[in-house]
Each structure stands twice: as structure tokens, then as C-alpha cells.
Design a protein around this motif. Structure first.
Motif, PDB file in Angstrom:
ATOM      1  N   SER A   1      44.782  36.116  36.447  1.00 26.62           N
ATOM      2  CA  SER A   1      44.726  35.932  37.894  1.00 26.62           C
ATOM      3  C   SER A   1      44.368  34.484  38.217  1.00 26.62           C
ATOM      4  N   THR A   2      44.402  34.130  39.489  1.00 26.25           N
ATOM      5  CA  THR A   2      44.001  32.786  39.923  1.00 26.25           C
ATOM      6  C   THR A   2      42.564  32.490  39.504  1.00 26.25           C
ATOM      7  N   VAL A   3      41.709  33.496  39.608  1.00 24.43           N
ATOM      8  CA  VAL A   3      40.302  33.324  39.227  1.00 24.43           C
ATOM      9  C   VAL A   3      40.186  32.997  37.739  1.00 24.43           C
ATOM     10  N   SER A   4      40.996  33.668  36.907  1.00 24.82           N
ATOM     11  CA  SER A   4      40.975  33.412  35.461  1.00 24.82           C
ATOM     12  C   SER A   4      41.361  31.957  35.168  1.00 24.82           C
ATOM     13  N   TRP A   5      42.458  31.528  35.787  1.00 28.21           N
ATOM     14  CA  TRP A   5      42.919  30.164  35.584  1.00 28.21           C
ATOM     15  C   TRP A   5      41.865  29.160  36.083  1.00 28.21           C
ATOM     16  N   ASN A   6      41.304  29.426  37.242  1.00 28.50           N
ATOM     17  CA  ASN A   6      40.306  28.522  37.812  1.00 28.50           C
ATOM     18  C   ASN A   6      39.098  28.356  36.887  1.00 28.50           C
TER      19      ASN A   6
ATOM     20  N   LEU B   1      46.451  22.896  31.683  1.00 30.42           N
ATOM     21  CA  LEU B   1      46.283  24.272  32.172  1.00 30.42           C
ATOM     22  C   LEU B   1      46.738  24.397  33.625  1.00 30.42           C
ATOM     23  N   PHE B   2      46.429  23.376  34.426  1.00 33.56           N
ATOM     24  CA  PHE B   2      46.845  23.378  35.834  1.00 33.56           C
ATOM     25  C   PHE B   2      48.369  23.424  35.942  1.00 33.56           C
TER      26      PHE B   2
ATOM     27  N   ASN C   1      50.979  26.589  37.235  1.00 33.32           N
ATOM     28  CA  ASN C   1      52.069  26.456  38.204  1.00 33.32           C
ATOM     29  C   ASN C   1      53.395  26.930  37.625  1.00 33.32           C
ATOM     30  N   LEU C   2      53.651  26.612  36.357  1.00 29.11           N
ATOM     31  CA  LEU C   2      54.894  27.015  35.713  1.00 29.11           C
ATOM     32  C   LEU C   2      55.001  28.532  35.582  1.00 29.11           C
ATOM     33  N   GLU C   3      53.853  29.187  35.433  1.00 30.98           N
ATOM     34  CA  GLU C   3      53.853  30.646  35.314  1.00 30.98           C
ATOM     35  C   GLU C   3      53.864  31.340  36.669  1.00 30.98           C
ATOM     36  N   GLY C   4      53.945  30.564  37.727  1.00 30.60           N
ATOM     37  CA  GLY C   4      54.097  31.146  39.060  1.00 30.60           C
ATOM     38  C   GLY C   4      52.817  31.657  39.687  1.00 30.60           C
TER      39      GLY C   4
END
Length: 289
Positions: free
Chosen positions: A5-10, A28-29, A33-36
Motif C-alpha cells: 500500500s501507499t503506507v508500506s511504500w512511505n 523506491l520512489f 510510481n512505476l507500479e502504479g
């Protein structure tokens, strides 16, 4: 994780950014984005923090472009981070454009502080002071960070009168509490101007008179000053700094350098002319047998 999720990436982007690994944070950023996965304000803040610590500004410009492409995510916090990033990379015009893009009613004290710091950090003192006055006209009250940026900039300008005015105004006009950093900046300002006695009185009258930090700043000012009597003052100040913090060797080093910089303090001291070493004795070849 099967589903990021966005939280995981953040969490991951922020962890690498805070750990001094900015390039990995940005990779990672970009992967996110590439993974949508849509970034949010928290994502951008972490990515901008990573860009701020890098030498190359192109990464920061890319993140800025992504911010503008994500409608609704260009929060005041994100824009403030961009101003700070551009200021630290000496891109003052880009910092100013970013500041101007924030709606007047949405600019907070951090927005103003970031812009003042950008000017101050890059030696544009008059613009820093003008921005401070515009901030007051817009009804935004300065805080301790505002004055720290101004005092830090003034320390390099030699404008003692204006610096002292800001230092006094901070407490008497705005009711803010002086911190040790404000005191050190003021001591540095007076010291650079050769006003060592006045700087010492400021330290003695402050609530930090028993801290070694301002005394070290004063000792450094003694070293850089060329006024008569400063060398003797260095010894007194160094003694005080040592009494307050005997575990540190810095006072010894500073006062030693101060004395070495002015050998005339020692009676009979002379600079010896350079004498080349005597030539080496010629090699004597011997034949045995």
C-alpha cells in the motif's frame, strides 16, 4: 508483501531517507510510481528530504514535477520542503517561485522561515530582511527559527547594530525565549566585529553563562579577532570554558592556535629565517679485494 500500500511504500522510502541513503530512497520512489501506486504528501516529503541531502538538484526537480502532476497533493508542507531543498542547493530563484506559488492565505510560519533561510543561506541578507518585514505585514508572527535564520545571516555580514536589534526584539517585542543557538550567533556577530568585551558581557548576562558552548564561541571569536589584548582575553575565556567542561580538548586547541597566530605576545619571539639543510656528504665508493 503480496500487496504493498501507499503506507508500506512511505515507510520504506522514509526509512532510507532518514538513514542517509537518499539514492535508494529515490529508487523506491520511482519504483512505486512505476507500479502504479499513487504517492501522497507523506511520500513527497520523504522523497524531497532525500533530494535535499544530495548534491545533484535534477532529482529534486523531477520530484517537484511529479508533485505538480498529482492534483491535490501539493500541500503547504510539501511546498515548504521544496523551498528548503532549493535554498540548500543555492537555487534561490526556484525557491522564490515555489514560495510565490503558495496561496497567500495558506502560507504558514514555516513557509516564511524557509524563504528567509534560503535568502540568508545564500548571502542575500537584504532580501531576507525584506521577507521578514513582509511576513509581519501579512500578519504571520515569527518564531525562534525565524530569528535564528536572521541572526545566522547577520553574523557573516558584520551588521552588529541590526543583529543586536533583532536579538533584543525577539524577546521584548515577540515574547520569544532565546535559545543557546541564538546566543552563539550573537556572540559570533560581535566577535567578528572585534567587540570581544561586549560579546563576553552578553554571555555573562544570559541564562547560558554556565554552559561551555557560548564560551567556546567566544573563544573562537577571540582567535579570529586581531584587536590588541585579545590574546590575553583568550586565556581567560579558555580557562572558563575548561572549568565548565574539562572533558573536552577543544579549548586547549583554540587558545593554542590563538597564541601561535600572534607570536609577538611572547617577549623576544622572532621569526627565524629559513636555513636550508647542509648538503649531503658525497658518496665514497670503495673497492674491496
Amino acid at each position: 508483501m503480496p500487496q504493498k500500500s501507499t503506507v508500506s511504500w512511505n515507510s520504506l522510502i522514509g526509512a532510507f531517507s532518514r538513514s542517509g541513503r537518499p539514492m535508494e530512497s529515490l529508487v523506491l520512489f520511482w519504483t512505486m510510481n512505476l507500479e502504479g501506486v499513487r504517492p501522497n504528501s507523506v511520500t513527497f516529503m520523504a522523497a524531497i528530504e532525500a533530494c535535499t541531502s544530495m548534491e545533484e538538484i535534477s532529482h529534486g526537480r523531477f520530484v517537484h514535477a511529479v508533485v505538480l502532476s498529482c492534483e491535490g497533493e501539493a500541500s503547504v508542507g510539501v511546498m515548504n520542503a521544496l523551498i528548503n531543498m532549493y535554498g540548500k542547493h543555492s537555487r534561490v530563484s526556484e525557491a522564490r517561485k515555489t514560495f510565490a506559488s503558495i496561496c497567500k492565505s495558506h502560507r504558514d510560519v514555516i513557509s516564511w522561515n524557509s524563504m528567509i533561510a534560503a535568502y540568508a543561506r545564500n548571502g542575500r541578507l537584504q532580501e531576507a530582511k525584506d521577507t521578514f518585514h513582509k511576513m509581519a505585514m501579512d500578519g504571520v508572527l515569527p518564531n525562534e527559527v525565524t530569528f535564528l535564520a536572521l541572526l545566522s545571516a547577520l553574523g557573516h555580514s558584520g551588521d552588529v547594530k541590526r543583529g543586536w536589534s533583532f536579538f533584543i526584539s525577539m524577546h521584548h517585542d515577540y515574547g520569544l525565549v532565546w535559545g543557546i543557538d541564538h546566543l552563539v550567533c550573537t556572540v559570533d556577530l560581535f566577535g567578528r566585529a572585534g567587540l570581544i568585551e561586549q560579546a563576553e558581557r552578553i554571555v555573562l548576562s544570559s541564562s547560558f553563562a554556565r554552559s561551555p558552548v557560548p564560551w567556546m564561541a567566544l573563544l573562537s571569536a577571540c582567535k579570529s579577532s586581531r584587536n590588541p589584548g585579545t590574546i590575553e582575553k583568550s586565556g581567560t575565556v579558555a580557562r572558563t570554558a575548561l572549568e565548565l567542561n574539562t572533558a573536552k580538548s577543544s579549548p586547549y586547541v583554540l587558545v593554542s592556535n590563538a597564541f601561535l597566530d600572534d607570536l609577538s605576545y611572547f617577549p623576544g619571539a622572532r621569526t627565524l629565517p629559513y636555513q636550508p639543510p647542509p648538503p649531503a656528504a658525497p658518496l665514497v665508493k670503495t673497492h674491496l679485494g
